[in-house]
Each structure stands twice: as C-alpha cells, then as structure tokens.
Design an enzyme around this catalytic site. Structure first.
Site, PDB file in Angstrom:
ATOM      1  N   HIS A 169       0.822  -1.224   0.000  1.00  0.00           N
ATOM      2  CA  HIS A 169       0.000   0.000   0.000  1.00  0.00           C
ATOM      3  C   HIS A 169       0.849   1.263   0.000  1.00  0.00           C
ATOM      4  CE1 HIS A 169      -4.079  -1.739   0.719  1.00  0.00           C
ATOM      5  NE2 HIS A 169      -3.326  -2.780   1.002  1.00  0.00           N
ATOM      6  N   ASP A 381       3.525   9.526  -0.770  1.00  0.00           N
ATOM      7  CA  ASP A 381       2.322   8.790  -0.387  1.00  0.00           C
ATOM      8  C   ASP A 381       2.121   7.653  -1.372  1.00  0.00           C
ATOM      9  OD1 ASP A 381      -0.004   8.338   1.087  1.00  0.00           O
ATOM     10  OD2 ASP A 381      -0.616  10.440   1.019  1.00  0.00           O
TER      11      ASP A 381
END
Ligand code: ADQ
Length: 482
Positions: A169, A381
């Site tokens: 992720h 991110d």
C-alpha cells in the site's frame, strides 16, 4: 459481480478490519469502514473467505466470543493473531513503523535500524504465516497486505504454501534509498516468495526492479504480455501496478445525499463570503502538514488580496498518538497554526480552522463538498485516497485539486490537478492563488477529467484486476523462461 471462479480468498493484514469500542454496556466490535474492507467484503462473503489479522487488543475469551458473533454478521470469518507486548514494540512500532515506513517514504533520517526489532519482525511474520497455515483451508488463495508482512509469504513457502500474493500500500523507494537497509537482501528475497506482487504505481514497480537488478543480479527478469516477471531460485514472481481506488459510485451518491448537503451548508454558514480550502490527513510526518501551513502563510504574505477571502480547514486524524515523535509533530502543527492565526487574524476571520479528530463519513463529505479547493501535499504517499474522494465529492463541478507530485494519485490525476512539489513552498503558494482565481469552466473541465479516471478505476475494479492477474498467473502453464 467479480468473477473469481475457483479463487477462495484468505486476506491477511496486520490489523483486522474492526474497531473495538467500550461503553457502559461492555465491549463492542465495530466493522471497519475503510475502502479495502468495503471492496473485499463481497468477495469474501461470496466465496467463504477468511480475514486474518491482529485485533489491536489483547485476546481474551470475551473477545473471542465477540469476534465469533461478529463473523456471522460480517458474513465471513475473522481470525485473530495474538501479538505479545515484545512483538508489538519490536515488530509493529519498531521495524514496521520506525524502519520500513520512513525508508519506503524516502525519509532516511527518520529510520531506526535496530537488530532486535528486525528479529521481532521475522518472528511476528513467522507467526502470521503459521496462523494462515492453521486457519486457512488448503486450497485458498492467500492475499497478504502491506509492509508489516513482507516476509509472511516466505515463511508460508517454508510451510509448503505457495499460492500467495502481496499488495504494497505504500511506495517502493528508489534504489539509492532502499539499499541503505541492513537487511535489504532478506527483504528482497522475501518479496520473491510471492507469485504476484502488486504496487500502487509504475514508479514503484520500476524502483523495485532497479533494486532487484542491483541486489540479486542472479534473478532473471523477463516480460510476458503486460507484466514483468522474475525467475529466482526456481520460483516465478509477477510484478503488477494496481493503483488502489475508492468506491466512486458509493461516495458520489453519498455526496448527493441530503445529510451531506446539510453538513456542507453548516460549513458554508460558518465561513461566510469565503472560499474554503481543505486539507485532510492522518497525523503523520509523510503527509507534509507543517510545510503546507508554511505555504499557506507564504501565500497570504505574497497575495494579501486573499486575506479575509479564504480559509484553510485542516483536518488531522489522530494516529500513533502514543509515539513521542508523533506527539512532537502534533505540537509543531499546533504551534504553527497558532502562530499563523496570530499573525493574520482580523475581526471576523482567522485563516486556519484546525480540527484534530475523526469525522463521520457524512461530516467529511460535507467538508469536501463545501470546499472549493483541496490542498493535498504529502512528501510521499503510496496513493492518497483523499484526493480521489474529493473528486467524487465535487458533484456540482466546482473544485480544484492541488496535489503533490509525490503522491501515487498524481500519476492518474495529473491531467486535472494542479501538481506541485510539496517541498517548494512558493510553488504551493502560487498554486493556491491559481486555484483561488480559477474560472468555473476551467474547474469543471479539470474535474471532469479526474472524475472520468476515478469512476472508471474504482475499488471494485481494483480487486477484480488483482484477482484476475493472479488467476492468469496460475492458469498460465508455460510462462516463457519457466
Ligand atoms: P493512509 O496513509 O491512511 O493509507 P489515505 O490513502 O489518504 O492515507 O487514506 C486516509 C483515509 O482516512 C481516507 O479514506 C480518508 O477519508 C480517511 N480520513 C482522513 N481524515 C479523516 C477524518 N478527519 N475523519 C474521518 N476520516 C478521515 C495508506 C497509504 C496510502 C494509500 C492507502 C490505501 O499510506 O498512500 O492510499 O493506504 O492503499
């Protein structure tokens, strides 16, 4: 409906998708509301799936009973892995969050490489593998999630289970960063125990391949159809890029609801005659909140005409609040907000409205709907789902997204967002000014481009593509180089 025929999934993640809450009537297990559980729950229900993870609290008889009852309500099995206080300290808080998390976000100076944490990481990953072996039916497909559990596939292979896939992720760092990790070779070999590895973006996949070439030159890298795959020590690993997404339709419909309209109205009323600019983040140093506040300050200095006409609503969700580093970060944010508000506040206007807490979905989407600008500037991110949620929430075609080029979402949204380098305070300040001045037609055009992407590549499609790729791998009898 997702076509996964023979695939019965076992999902493994560090945390189970539940929250444990207590009140005067006792403890309650609440289903999680994240995108991942929303997308996977139907698949698990339809195929007698299982989710294995740590519940986030010590396991006792009462919790076992609660979870059994909840499993019935969820429609799929939840199985718990118990972690000792040493494992929580060394594996979870230590190696996962003080070594891998900062390293994978390119923040080397925040890394703490501790050999005893590394040992706990290995032992906890072995424990997860054993739990999977014991709790998961033999013919299940095992889908492991995220950086806490990179080695679980390796230990499962030692136990004889090979039908495993992994999704990362968070970003995968560039070679020159990753190779600083003392246990880089073991981690790299751990990755290669999986049949399929999913990354968020092409950039992450490229970084992984470049580390691989450097650290394991004996691995053979080939291409078959659109996927690169790797042959190493007699096993084959396929590498995919699968940008995670949101339940676009669900959020779009939520944004059109009366409840969200009322919540948005409430916000407008609080900030009359102003454009609202929203920032939404978990409390984390990767999210770039202090620099964002400095950029807003810079904007108010260089463009004084914006004063009294714009308010930054900064929402920060508490996270890892027991860790001193995170407490220090919160203090720094509190001080910056205080200083900037102290410097610019005038009668009837303060530039920053700061909320530290968790909002309900309705409140959150009310804020999105009320905001004409979203300011999303992480230093790095994996994806950033807030950016995609904002696109779904702008149902009246009004809204400008300012997005960091280092968020995974920038790969898909660069056609409509104002892309900025979050380290460049003046550039971010200029983007705020440009967003403030952006004509409605231009906002509408840009939003349409971004919405087209997010509505097409929604979370259910993400699950489908991942599972299809795994199935394809399993069904391809003859991969070249086998
Ligand atoms: P996160 O780092 O948690 O996830 P993100 O993708 O932005 O980051 O997701 C945050 C979620 O929290 C969003 O769904 C948002 O709606 C919710 N949220 C934020 N503020 C809130 C508030 N005040 N109240 C209620 N809810 C709030 C990790 C990676 C990301 C990756 C995701 C999914 O770090 O890069 O996108 O996993 O893979």
């Amino acid at each position: 409906m997702i076509e996964i025929k023979r695939l019965k999934p076992t999902i493994v993640s560090n945390r189970l998708p539940i929250k444990i809450e207590s009140d005067e009537t006792g403890r309650h297990v609440i289903p999680g509301t994240g995108g991942l559980v929303t997308a996977l729950a139907p698949v698990l229900r339809d195929h007698q799936g299982i989710w294995i993870g740590w519940p986030g609290a010590p396991i006792d008889q009462e919790l076992k009973y609660l979870l059994r009852t909840e499993s019935r309500r969820f429609g799929f099995e939840l199985r718990m892995v118990d972690l000792t206080p040493e494992e929580i300290a060394g594996f979870y808080r230590g190696f996962a969050n003080e070594a891998l998390w900062p390293l994978f976000h390119d923040l080397l100076d925040r890394c703490n490489f501790d050999v005893s944490d590394w040992r706990e990481y290995q032992s906890a990953n072995r424990k997860f593998a054993l739990a999977v072996k014991n709790d998961s039916p033999r013919d299940n497909f095992i889908w492991i999630h995220d950086y806490h559990l990179i080695l679980t596939g390796h230990y499962l292979r030692e136990l004889g289970t090979t039908d495993t896939a992994f999704f990362l992720h968070i970003p995968f760092p560039p070679k020159d960063i990753f190779i600083k990790l003392p246990w880089r070779r073991q981690i790299m070999e751990g990755f290669l125990a999986y049949k399929l590895i999913g990354f968020q973006t092409e950039r992450d996949r490229r970084n992984f391949i470049s580390c691989l070439r450097y650290l394991l030159p004996e691995a053979r890298i080939s291409h078959h159809r659109k996927f690169p795959f790797i042959c190493y020590k007699g096993q084959t690993t396929r590498l995919g890029a699968f940008p995670i997404s949101i339940d676009f339709r669900g959020f779009y419909n939520l944004s059109r609801s009366r409840e969200v309209a009322e919540a948005a109205w409430f916000f407008h009323e609080r900030f009359p005659n102003q454009k609202i600019m929203v920032g939404v983040d978990r409390l984390d140093y990767t999210k770039g909140i202090p620099r964002r506040l400095l950029a807003f300050e810079n904007c108010l200095v260089r463009y004084p005409e914006l004063r009294r006409k714009i308010t930054l609503v900064q929402l920060v969700v508490p996270s890892r609040t027991e860790v001193p580093e995170y407490q220090a970060m919160k203090k720094r944010i509190d001080e910056l907000v205080g200083r900037i508000n102290g410097r610019f506040t005038e009668q009837g206007w303060a530039p920053i409205h700061y909320i530290f807490g968790t909002l309900s979905r309705v409140e959150l989407f009310g804020v999105y709907r009320a905001s004409e600008i979203a300011l999303i500037t992480p230093l790095k991110d994996g994806m950033n789902l807030v950016a995609k949620e904002y696109c779904a929430a702008c149902i009246d075609d009004r809204g400008t997204l300012i997005l960091s080029e280092f968020a995974g979402a920038a790969e898909e949204l660069k056609n409509g967002a104002l892309i900025v380098n979050p380290y460049d305070i003046e550039e971010v300040a200029d983007a705020i000014k440009a967003a403030f001045d952006m004509p409605f037609d231009e906002q509408k055009r840009r939003l349409a481009l971004m919405r087209a992407t997010v509505s097409k590549y929604h979370i259910f499609r993400w699950v489908e593509q991942f599972l299809d790729s795994f199935k394809f791998d399993n069904e391809t009898a003859e991969l070249p180089g086998h």
